[in-house]
Scaffold this motif. Structure first.
Motif, PDB file in Angstrom:
ATOM      1  N   GLY A   1     -13.542  21.932  13.458  1.00 23.79           N
ATOM      2  CA  GLY A   1     -14.479  20.941  12.811  1.00 23.79           C
ATOM      3  C   GLY A   1     -15.278  21.944  13.172  1.00 23.79           C
ATOM      4  N   PHE A   2     -14.708  23.731  13.589  1.00 22.62           N
ATOM      5  CA  PHE A   2     -16.213  24.568  13.305  1.00 22.62           C
ATOM      6  C   PHE A   2     -15.353  25.807  13.008  1.00 22.62           C
ATOM      7  N   ASP A   3     -14.276  24.839  11.655  1.00 23.46           N
ATOM      8  CA  ASP A   3     -13.640  26.665  11.068  1.00 23.46           C
ATOM      9  C   ASP A   3     -14.884  27.011   9.796  1.00 23.46           C
ATOM     10  N   ASP A   4     -14.345  27.149   8.279  1.00 24.32           N
ATOM     11  CA  ASP A   4     -15.431  27.603   7.468  1.00 24.32           C
ATOM     12  C   ASP A   4     -15.894  26.352   6.731  1.00 24.32           C
ATOM     13  N   LYS A   5     -14.725  25.534   6.516  1.00 21.10           N
ATOM     14  CA  LYS A   5     -14.679  24.149   6.090  1.00 21.10           C
ATOM     15  C   LYS A   5     -15.437  23.138   6.909  1.00 21.10           C
ATOM     16  N   GLY A   6     -14.737  22.983   7.630  1.00 24.50           N
ATOM     17  CA  GLY A   6     -15.301  21.432   8.790  1.00 24.50           C
ATOM     18  C   GLY A   6     -16.872  21.920   9.376  1.00 24.50           C
ATOM     19  N   SER A   7     -17.123  23.359   9.780  1.00 22.89           N
ATOM     20  CA  SER A   7     -18.222  23.705   9.590  1.00 22.89           C
ATOM     21  C   SER A   7     -19.560  23.439   8.973  1.00 22.89           C
ATOM     22  N   GLN A   8     -19.369  22.795   8.186  1.00 26.68           N
ATOM     23  CA  GLN A   8     -20.480  22.233   7.043  1.00 26.68           C
ATOM     24  C   GLN A   8     -20.468  21.648   7.287  1.00 26.68           C
ATOM     25  N   PHE A   9     -20.670  20.572   8.412  1.00 26.77           N
ATOM     26  CA  PHE A   9     -20.408  18.829   8.245  1.00 26.77           C
ATOM     27  C   PHE A   9     -20.900  18.884  10.063  1.00 26.77           C
ATOM     28  N   ASP A  10     -21.786  17.888  10.057  1.00 23.71           N
ATOM     29  CA  ASP A  10     -22.221  17.971  11.652  1.00 23.71           C
ATOM     30  C   ASP A  10     -21.766  17.466  12.433  1.00 23.71           C
ATOM     31  N   GLY A  11     -22.198  16.827  13.855  1.00 24.07           N
ATOM     32  CA  GLY A  11     -21.518  15.689  14.410  1.00 24.07           C
ATOM     33  C   GLY A  11     -21.154  14.027  14.307  1.00 24.07           C
ATOM     34  N   ASP A  12     -22.654  13.998  13.492  1.00 23.21           N
ATOM     35  CA  ASP A  12     -21.405  11.929  12.735  1.00 23.21           C
ATOM     36  C   ASP A  12     -20.503  12.368  11.907  1.00 23.21           C
ATOM     37  N   GLY A  13     -20.459  13.377  11.281  1.00 19.03           N
ATOM     38  CA  GLY A  13     -19.695  13.913  10.363  1.00 19.03           C
ATOM     39  C   GLY A  13     -20.217  13.861   9.009  1.00 19.03           C
ATOM     40  N   ARG A  14     -21.870  14.042   9.182  1.00 19.53           N
ATOM     41  CA  ARG A  14     -22.177  14.313   7.467  1.00 19.53           C
ATOM     42  C   ARG A  14     -22.193  15.698   6.468  1.00 19.53           C
ATOM     43  N   LEU A  15     -21.805  15.494   5.868  1.00 18.25           N
ATOM     44  CA  LEU A  15     -22.427  17.002   5.066  1.00 18.25           C
ATOM     45  C   LEU A  15     -23.597  17.517   4.860  1.00 18.25           C
ATOM     46  N   ASN A  16     -23.709  18.534   6.475  1.00 19.51           N
ATOM     47  CA  ASN A  16     -25.363  19.473   6.147  1.00 19.51           C
ATOM     48  C   ASN A  16     -24.845  20.394   7.053  1.00 19.51           C
ATOM     49  N   ASN A  17     -25.910  21.254   7.011  1.00 26.29           N
ATOM     50  CA  ASN A  17     -25.178  22.332   7.241  1.00 26.29           C
ATOM     51  C   ASN A  17     -26.713  22.762   8.118  1.00 26.29           C
ATOM     52  N   TRP A  18     -26.165  22.782   9.460  1.00 20.16           N
ATOM     53  CA  TRP A  18     -27.194  22.889  10.833  1.00 20.16           C
ATOM     54  C   TRP A  18     -26.878  24.087  11.447  1.00 20.16           C
ATOM     55  N   TRP A  19     -26.700  25.069  10.634  1.00 20.44           N
ATOM     56  CA  TRP A  19     -26.571  26.792  11.069  1.00 20.44           C
ATOM     57  C   TRP A  19     -27.641  27.551  10.778  1.00 20.44           C
ATOM     58  N   THR A  20     -28.192  28.039  11.593  1.00 27.60           N
ATOM     59  CA  THR A  20     -29.041  29.317  10.611  1.00 27.60           C
ATOM     60  C   THR A  20     -28.320  30.439   9.667  1.00 27.60           C
ATOM     61  N   ALA A  21     -29.490  30.852   8.412  1.00 28.97           N
ATOM     62  CA  ALA A  21     -28.863  31.590   8.034  1.00 28.97           C
ATOM     63  C   ALA A  21     -27.979  32.761   8.469  1.00 28.97           C
ATOM     64  N   ALA A  22     -28.434  33.658   9.484  1.00 25.47           N
ATOM     65  CA  ALA A  22     -28.028  34.785  10.485  1.00 25.47           C
ATOM     66  C   ALA A  22     -26.818  34.847  11.137  1.00 25.47           C
ATOM     67  N   ASP A  23     -26.577  33.437  11.315  1.00 27.32           N
ATOM     68  CA  ASP A  23     -25.284  32.662  12.232  1.00 27.32           C
ATOM     69  C   ASP A  23     -24.163  32.121  10.846  1.00 27.32           C
ATOM     70  N   ARG A  24     -24.568  31.846  10.088  1.00 25.90           N
ATOM     71  CA  ARG A  24     -23.578  31.679   8.532  1.00 25.90           C
ATOM     72  C   ARG A  24     -23.578  32.840   8.311  1.00 25.90           C
ATOM     73  N   GLN A  25     -24.083  34.250   8.649  1.00 25.21           N
ATOM     74  CA  GLN A  25     -23.758  35.603   7.077  1.00 25.21           C
ATOM     75  C   GLN A  25     -22.210  36.315   9.013  1.00 25.21           C
ATOM     76  N   ALA A  26     -22.876  35.940   9.864  1.00 29.01           N
ATOM     77  CA  ALA A  26     -22.028  36.426  11.019  1.00 29.01           C
ATOM     78  C   ALA A  26     -20.659  35.867  11.287  1.00 29.01           C
ATOM     79  N   PHE A  27     -20.662  34.692  11.116  1.00 27.17           N
ATOM     80  CA  PHE A  27     -19.649  34.206  10.965  1.00 27.17           C
ATOM     81  C   PHE A  27     -18.584  34.488   9.885  1.00 27.17           C
ATOM     82  N   ASP A  28     -19.264  34.497   8.966  1.00 35.11           N
ATOM     83  CA  ASP A  28     -18.837  34.522   7.257  1.00 35.11           C
ATOM     84  C   ASP A  28     -18.076  35.555   7.408  1.00 35.11           C
ATOM     85  N   ALA A  29     -19.169  37.081   8.415  1.00 37.64           N
ATOM     86  CA  ALA A  29     -18.252  38.706   8.199  1.00 37.64           C
ATOM     87  C   ALA A  29     -17.183  38.050   8.784  1.00 37.64           C
TER      88      ALA A  29
END
Length: 674
Positions: A516-544
């Motif tokens: 639920g928190f991998d590169d794909k699953g992390s793009q879905f929220d707690g209701d199972g909706r494809l929805n970006n719930w990250w800040t841009a900086a956090d996503r950038q840190a995760f991608d790095a």
């Protein structure tokens, strides 16, 4: 998640061997006879724990791989065999699940009867294909055949990624006879060239059995069509991006985007004409397929459909078809030396057709209720560790942490078996009609799925049977599921010390939570909706961080010249690493401040990582490994074991790794995710 003895096992033998293999491990949970004492864990954890087993184990002739998962899958298949076989001499009520199981199983098992019937069972389907006389009747057949074949355009019904409470229609690429587009496009790869040659020989054999006057030319024509389809296909890596794959279109918009195919006729024939929109997974590939369906000769498409129908039916047709099917699907693609025994093929067929009816009986006979309670406690401890770990992340902002905690709190957990058993009322299963039973079962499942169109999603539904040796995370349901069959040694041993259970099933639980928190699953929220719930900086840190993990796995060579694809396997590698990290924290929490007992001279921390490596024990044939690194998002077992452990501080502390050790990695270079 997804996920080899020198002799073939009779049904009862494997149960005894499995019991004996772990009989001396009741205290520690480790199968120490598999250890290679000439290899240090500090240099190679996987081979230290599994090396002796690898040296002295032959992959069974009917298998492409052998190891922890396959041993349990054989055991599960044998139990299904026993359950079905017990019904063979009974006379259950017509239409009952017992009758469905008995007749489906017995019909598939009776190869003598299949040989007597000849090709008669497939003839009605071939006649339907022969009756195609224009592009409209082609479109109608493509709709009708959705239940049975992988086609250039594959339709489906499932939860809408943006509206996960509603079921909607989907359209995706398909129609290839080889495992992936790379098998057609990589002309300079000798192993893939060999697979193409084997596929051509298979198609030629099917064409000859079908009475085609020029079988080799028929194979050429079909492979040429498939090669053109392959050129349109998206890569496996591109297909992992849920945002790219989400392309909703009305029926009119789809017809405009992919002209040349009568979409309304296709959807009507598939019972999906009521779709308000279709979620198109690969728009360019669907447009390309529609163009090819309009432009390529109709006779070529009819030939393509005939040979694909024969391939689909081959295991329920006479011996020459079954033999040809194994020569390609078994020997050429997986390296297996002989087919699975027919009883085991029948068990697999049962799982696909009336799997939950079998599963209800499987659970009643083989799954102790107390194992479910033990699993529930383990899962609760893993979730507590995950919650704590999110709070401690150094690379994530408080805003995103709060949303991650919200998602974690909304997980649904399913253990062992469904709370309500589905039935197969209305499915017609007839004695002596193996192919008919298969096709009616497929049509039954398709009708069941099609009937969900536009209706609310049933979040109680399971997508794996209890007798399946696996586990999964479903993003649109935001759920983790652990079927009963995986809840046994070496993953879970009720008689063993906690360290190995946390390294085994604990890491599996952590793995599924982490999806639920991998590169794909992390793009879905707690209701199972494809929805970006990250800040841009956090996503950038995760991608790095994850790009470092992808590079690590890119360096692993699975076969000479064939490396693991770090981007394709990224989600599973994230889940392995994160799952191991969380399972370790959960294990430490379970000790409640007490030191772990030392067993057989090993600390609890050492046994934890050994238990993890033991789970990934496997041997694999080269053909199967090629297919894995080309198509499978899971890395080979040795890289899963070592690739996760090398980044874990606990591993380095437990074994005292030093510079120069094979698995030494400086603290500052270790990848720490969740």
């Amino acid at each position: 998640m997804r996920l080899n003895s020198a002799f073939k096992l009779a049904p009862l033998a494997l149960t005894l061997i499995l019991s004996c293999a772990y009989a001396d491990t009741a205290q520690s949970g480790l199968e120490t006879s598999g250890f290679d004492t000439s290899v240090r864990a500090q240099d190679d954890l996987f081979h230290a724990i599994n090396g002796n087993w690898i040296k002295h184990t032959e992959i069974p002739a009917d298998k492409s791989r052998w190891g922890s998962f396959m041993i349990l899958r054989d055991l599960s298949d044998q139990r299904v065999h026993d359950l079905a076989d017990a019904l063979v001499h009974q006379h259950p009520k017509s239409g009952s699940e017992a009758q469905q199981i008995r007749d489906f199983y017995a019909s598939f098992l009776d190869t003598g009867h299949l040989d007597q019937l000849g090709s008669a069972p497939i003839q009605p389907e071939l006649d339907r294909i022969a009756a195609i006389h224009d592009r409209q009747t082609l479109a109608r057949y493509l709709g009708e055949a959705q239940a049975h074949l992988s086609l250039p355009i594959n339709l489906s019904v499932s939860a809408d990624d943006r509206e996960p409470t509603i079921n909607r229609a989907g359209a995706a690429q398909g129609g290839l006879g080889l495992p992936d587009r790379d098998y057609y496009l990589k002309k300079d790869n000798a192993r893939m060239a060999a697979a193409r040659s084997a596929y051509h020989a298979y198609l030629s054999t099917l064409a000859a059995l079908d009475g085609q006057p020029e079988p080799d030319q028929a194979a050429d024509r079909v492979m040429a069509l498939e090669a053109e389809l392959a050129e349109q296909h998206w890569s496996k890596v591109d297909n992992r991006d849920p945002v790219k794959r989400y392309n909703p279109m009305t029926q009119d918009a789809l017809a405009q985007s992919a002209p040349g195919l009568d979409w309304k006729l296709l959807l009507k024939a598939a019972h999906l004409d009521g779709a308000d929109k279709i979620i198109v997974s690969q728009p360019s590939a669907i447009t390309g397929a529609a163009r090819l369906l309009a432009e390529r000769p109709l006779d070529d498409w009819k030939l393509y459909l005939r040979l694909h129908a024969l391939d689909h039916a081959a295991q329920t047709l006479p011996w020459p078809y079954r033999q040809a099917h194994f020569a390609f699907h078994g020997a050429a693609l997986t390296g297996a030396k002989q087919p699975l025994p027919r009883w085991q093929q029948a068990a697999v067929e049962l799982d696909r057709s009336v799997g939950f009816a079998v599963g209800q009986r499987y659970v009643a006979q083989y799954f102790p209720p107390e194992h479910k309670a033990r699993m529930e406690a383990l899962v609760a401890n893993l979730f507590a560790a995950y919650k704590s770990s999110i709070n401690d992340l150094s690379w994530m902002s408080p805003e995103t942490k709060a949303k991650a905690q919200e998602k974690l709190s909304k997980y649904t957990i399913k253990i062992a078996y469904p709370s309500h058993w589905r039935n197969y009322q209305g499915l017609v299963v007839r004695a002596g009609d193996a192919l008919g039973n298969r096709m009616r079962s497929e049509a039954y499942e398709w009708a069941r799925d099609a009937a969900k169109l536009g209706k609310p999603v049933d979040k109680t539904e399971w997508h794996m049977t209890p007798q399946t040796v696996n586990a999964y995370y479903e993003a649109t349901y935001n759920e983790i599921v652990f079927p009963a069959a995986i809840l046994q040694p070496p993953f879970f041993n009720a008689a063993a010390d906690d360290a190995v259970n946390y390294g085994g099933i604990g890491a599996v639980i952590g793995h599924e939570i982490s999806h639920g928190f991998d590169d794909k699953g992390s793009q879905f929220d707690g209701d199972g909706r494809l929805n970006n719930w990250w800040t841009a900086a956090d996503r950038q840190a995760f991608d790095a961080l994850t790009s470092q993990l992808a590079a690590q796995f890119d360096a692993y060579e699975a076969l000479p010249g064939a490396h693991v694809n770090g981007k394709l396997t990224l989600g599973e590698n994230i889940a392995d690493l994160s799952g191991l990290q969380i399972a370790y924290k959960a294990y430490k929490r379970s000790l409640q401040g007490r030191p772990a007992p030392v067993i057989d001279g090993l600390t609890g921390e050492q046994r934890f990582f050994m238990g993890f490596a033991q789970v990934w024990r496997e041997k694999m044939r080269d053909e199967a490994r090629l297919q894995q690194v080309t198509t499978d998002p899971h890395s080979p077992g040795e890289f899963r074991a070592n690739g996760a452990a090398i980044n874990h501080d606990g591993f380095h502390d437990a074994f005292g790794t030093k510079p120069g050790d094979g698995m030494y990695k400086p603290s500052e270079a270790r990848i720490r995710l969740w």
